[in-house]
Design a protein around this motif. Structure first.
Motif, PDB file in Angstrom:
ATOM      1  N   ALA A  75       9.492 -15.931 -45.040  1.00 44.08           N
ATOM      2  CA  ALA A  75       9.687 -16.251 -43.629  1.00 44.08           C
ATOM      3  C   ALA A  75      10.019 -15.004 -42.812  1.00 44.08           C
ATOM      4  O   ALA A  75       9.631 -14.893 -41.641  1.00 44.08           O
ATOM      5  N   ALA A  76      10.726 -14.054 -43.442  1.00 43.06           N
ATOM      6  CA  ALA A  76      11.136 -12.838 -42.736  1.00 43.06           C
ATOM      7  C   ALA A  76      10.127 -11.706 -42.863  1.00 43.06           C
ATOM      8  O   ALA A  76      10.336 -10.625 -42.317  1.00 43.06           O
ATOM      9  N   GLY A  77       9.044 -11.942 -43.600  1.00 43.01           N
ATOM     10  CA  GLY A  77       8.037 -10.903 -43.785  1.00 43.01           C
ATOM     11  C   GLY A  77       8.483  -9.779 -44.688  1.00 43.01           C
ATOM     12  O   GLY A  77       8.089  -8.622 -44.524  1.00 43.01           O
ATOM     13  N   ARG A  78       9.292 -10.084 -45.683  1.00 40.49           N
ATOM     14  CA  ARG A  78       9.774  -9.095 -46.637  1.00 40.49           C
ATOM     15  C   ARG A  78       9.185  -9.416 -48.003  1.00 40.49           C
ATOM     16  O   ARG A  78       8.814 -10.557 -48.259  1.00 40.49           O
ATOM     17  N   PRO A  79       9.180  -8.423 -48.896  1.00 41.09           N
ATOM     18  CA  PRO A  79       9.399  -6.989 -48.676  1.00 41.09           C
ATOM     19  C   PRO A  79       8.089  -6.305 -48.329  1.00 41.09           C
ATOM     20  O   PRO A  79       7.015  -6.893 -48.445  1.00 41.09           O
ATOM     21  N   ALA A  80       8.150  -5.031 -47.937  1.00 40.61           N
ATOM     22  CA  ALA A  80       6.946  -4.314 -47.520  1.00 40.61           C
ATOM     23  C   ALA A  80       6.305  -3.520 -48.649  1.00 40.61           C
ATOM     24  O   ALA A  80       5.141  -3.169 -48.564  1.00 40.61           O
ATOM     25  N   VAL A  81       7.061  -3.230 -49.707  1.00 34.87           N
ATOM     26  CA  VAL A  81       6.586  -2.290 -50.725  1.00 34.87           C
ATOM     27  C   VAL A  81       6.179  -2.981 -52.013  1.00 34.87           C
ATOM     28  O   VAL A  81       5.157  -2.639 -52.615  1.00 34.87           O
ATOM     29  N   ILE A  82       6.927  -3.954 -52.466  1.00 35.89           N
ATOM     30  CA  ILE A  82       6.653  -4.629 -53.729  1.00 35.89           C
ATOM     31  C   ILE A  82       6.527  -6.127 -53.495  1.00 35.89           C
ATOM     32  O   ILE A  82       6.840  -6.615 -52.413  1.00 35.89           O
ATOM     33  N   SER A  83       6.086  -6.839 -54.519  1.00 33.97           N
ATOM     34  CA  SER A  83       5.878  -8.268 -54.363  1.00 33.97           C
ATOM     35  C   SER A  83       7.191  -9.030 -54.482  1.00 33.97           C
ATOM     36  O   SER A  83       8.164  -8.564 -55.083  1.00 33.97           O
ATOM     37  N   ILE A  84       7.192 -10.227 -53.924  1.00 35.31           N
ATOM     38  CA  ILE A  84       8.365 -11.095 -54.010  1.00 35.31           C
ATOM     39  C   ILE A  84       8.656 -11.442 -55.468  1.00 35.31           C
ATOM     40  O   ILE A  84       9.818 -11.495 -55.882  1.00 35.31           O
ATOM     41  N   ASP A  85       7.598 -11.654 -56.264  1.00 37.48           N
ATOM     42  CA  ASP A  85       7.793 -11.977 -57.680  1.00 37.48           C
ATOM     43  C   ASP A  85       8.506 -10.838 -58.416  1.00 37.48           C
ATOM     44  O   ASP A  85       9.358 -11.092 -59.285  1.00 37.48           O
ATOM     45  N   GLN A  86       8.167  -9.589 -58.078  1.00 35.31           N
ATOM     46  CA  GLN A  86       8.850  -8.454 -58.692  1.00 35.31           C
ATOM     47  C   GLN A  86      10.335  -8.457 -58.338  1.00 35.31           C
ATOM     48  O   GLN A  86      11.180  -8.198 -59.188  1.00 35.31           O
TER      49      GLN A  86
END
Length: 434
Positions: free
Chosen positions: A88-99
């Motif tokens: 919802a917040a558009g995070r993160p920019a560098v790695i995946s949410i699963d990581q």
């Protein structure tokens, strides 16, 4: 933020006015509860990044995971509730949410095995304790009857949860903040809390501080131009007139650094102390070129202490009198007579990964914070080429917000030859020995 209490050697709060960070406050509350219950005090884990790096290996991934865990805990999120909130917040920019989720879970398991809390856990655990144990909450609410919080625009939801739990039904709260200096949203701070405070705290009286007693009208005009349209007008300067701010373009980052050295030496030749001068940049890497130029010129310099640092004791006058270098974030809360803001280029100001409108607005406020660190002299500069990556010169463009600053400033000449800086420094050193 100034709500906490220093602890005695045994970790128990002492009577009187208490000042400190909200993390210190949370730790003191947990120590008090443990002492009353005859339990050992909580063990606090330091250096979350090191632990995370040990779990994931790659330092860049570890840095991104560390930031995401901090953001999650600041927003009172757990491993399971993080993914939805992050999307919802558009995070993160560098790695995946699963990581992030995998490393976050491993990190929490590591803390549990060692029976430790990290700094952000202190806030959440203390708030939960006050909520769950009514008797303890009443005793602590009697002890901390009046709460005063500075820099309230940088409070995050976890900190606010602790404040509400400690205030209880009284809500005897004094909050001081500036919406135009909200620069920690990337780290979980919620500047909306300051604007919503009159609704959240019934009977709250709002006093607007509309006067700037630090900076000259010329500096304030330049900073306001950089800020642009704002729902909260910046304070008006009540200071004396000063020189017009200067905006200078240099051909390279090395030329920029040498030009800054020339400016610093000129101010010193006019009688200004080195310690009354500062060089600010968006990133540490930008400051490294300036640091090298200062070293070549023999000008004393040091990294500026954070606003929370205790005053240094001891040391010679020569050690204390040094040009201070700081990133925009670190400069928050500090001030100097003369400030050089370097590397005001697109990709740094705003930073390249600030893609959303919210992130860019925060970057613009960050520039405003940097410019208002000057009380009298302000010099902004950018470089047409800058050594990036492996040292390759890359063409650069000025920050999109620099043109507005230039309209209320004058154009610099880009001079890079200081007025015999070595001779001036020799004179200063000779004076210290007499």
């Amino acid at each position: 933020m100034t709500v906490s209490t220093p602890a005695t050697a045994g970790g128990v709060p002492t009577p009187g006015v208490r000042a400190g960070t909200l993390h210190q406050l949370a730790l003191n509350l947990l120590r008090r509860y443990a002492l009353d219950a005859g339990r050992p005090p909580p063990a606090v884990a330091d250096h979350r990044y090191r632990t995370v790096q040990g779990l994931v290996g790659d330092p860049d991934v570890a840095s991104a995971v560390d930031s995401e865990i901090g953001w999650a805990k600041a927003n009172c999120l757990t491993v399971s509730s993080y993914p939805e909130a992050a999307r919802a917040a558009g995070r993160p920019a560098v790695i995946s949410i699963d990581q992030v989720v995998g490393a976050f879970g491993d990190y929490e398991a590591s803390l549990q095995r060692r029976r430790m809390l990290d700094l952000d856990d202190l806030l959440l655990r203390a708030a939960e304790l006050l909520h769950d144990d009514r008797d303890f909450a009443e005793r602590m609410q009697w002890r901390y009857r009046h709460l005063s919080v500075d820099e309230f625009q940088d409070v995050n939801p976890a900190q606010f949860k602790l404040l509400l739990a400690l205030a209880g039904s009284r809500l005897d709260l004094c909050a001081v903040g500036d919406p135009n200096q909200a620069i920690y949203g990337w780290n979980g701070a919620d500047p909306r809390l300051l604007n919503r405070l009159p609704d959240l705290v019934p009977g709250l009286v709002v006093v607007r501080l509309d006067h700037n007693h630090r900076s000259s009208p010329q500096v304030v005009a330049a900073a306001a131009a950089a800020l642009g349209a704002s729902t909260t007008a910046p304070p008006r300067s009540m200071g004396r007139d000063g020189p017009m701010p200067v905006v200078t373009a240099y051909d390279s980052d090395v030329a920029e650094a040498e030009g800054v050295v020339a400016l610093l030496a000129d101010r010193s030749a006019e009688g200004m102390r080195w310690a009354d001068q500062a060089v600010l940049a968006r990133t540490h890497d930008q400051l490294s070129v300036v640091r090298q130029a200062l070293a070549r010129a023999g000008i004393p310099h040091r990294m500026a202490p954070g606003p929370e640092a205790a005053p240094a004791r001891g040391g010679s006058a020569a050690e204390a009198d040094a040009v201070e270098l700081a990133t925009f974030h670190r400069a928050k809360g500090l001030e100097w007579t003369s400030v050089c803001v370097v590397g005001v280029e697109d990709g740094f100001v705003p930073i390249i990964y600030a893609e959303s409108g919210t992130a860019r607005d925060e970057e613009r406020r960050l520039l405003y914070v940097a410019l208002t660190r000057a009380s009298r002299d302000l010099h902004c500069s950018w470089s047409r080429t800058r050594a990036m990556g492996r040292g390759q010169a890359v063409e650069r463009q000025p920050s999109p917000w620099l043109a507005a600053v230039a309209r209320v400033s004058r154009t610099g000449l880009g001079r890079t030859t200081p007025r015999d800086a070595g001779r001036r420094i020799a004179e200063i050193r000779a004076g210290l020995t007499t």
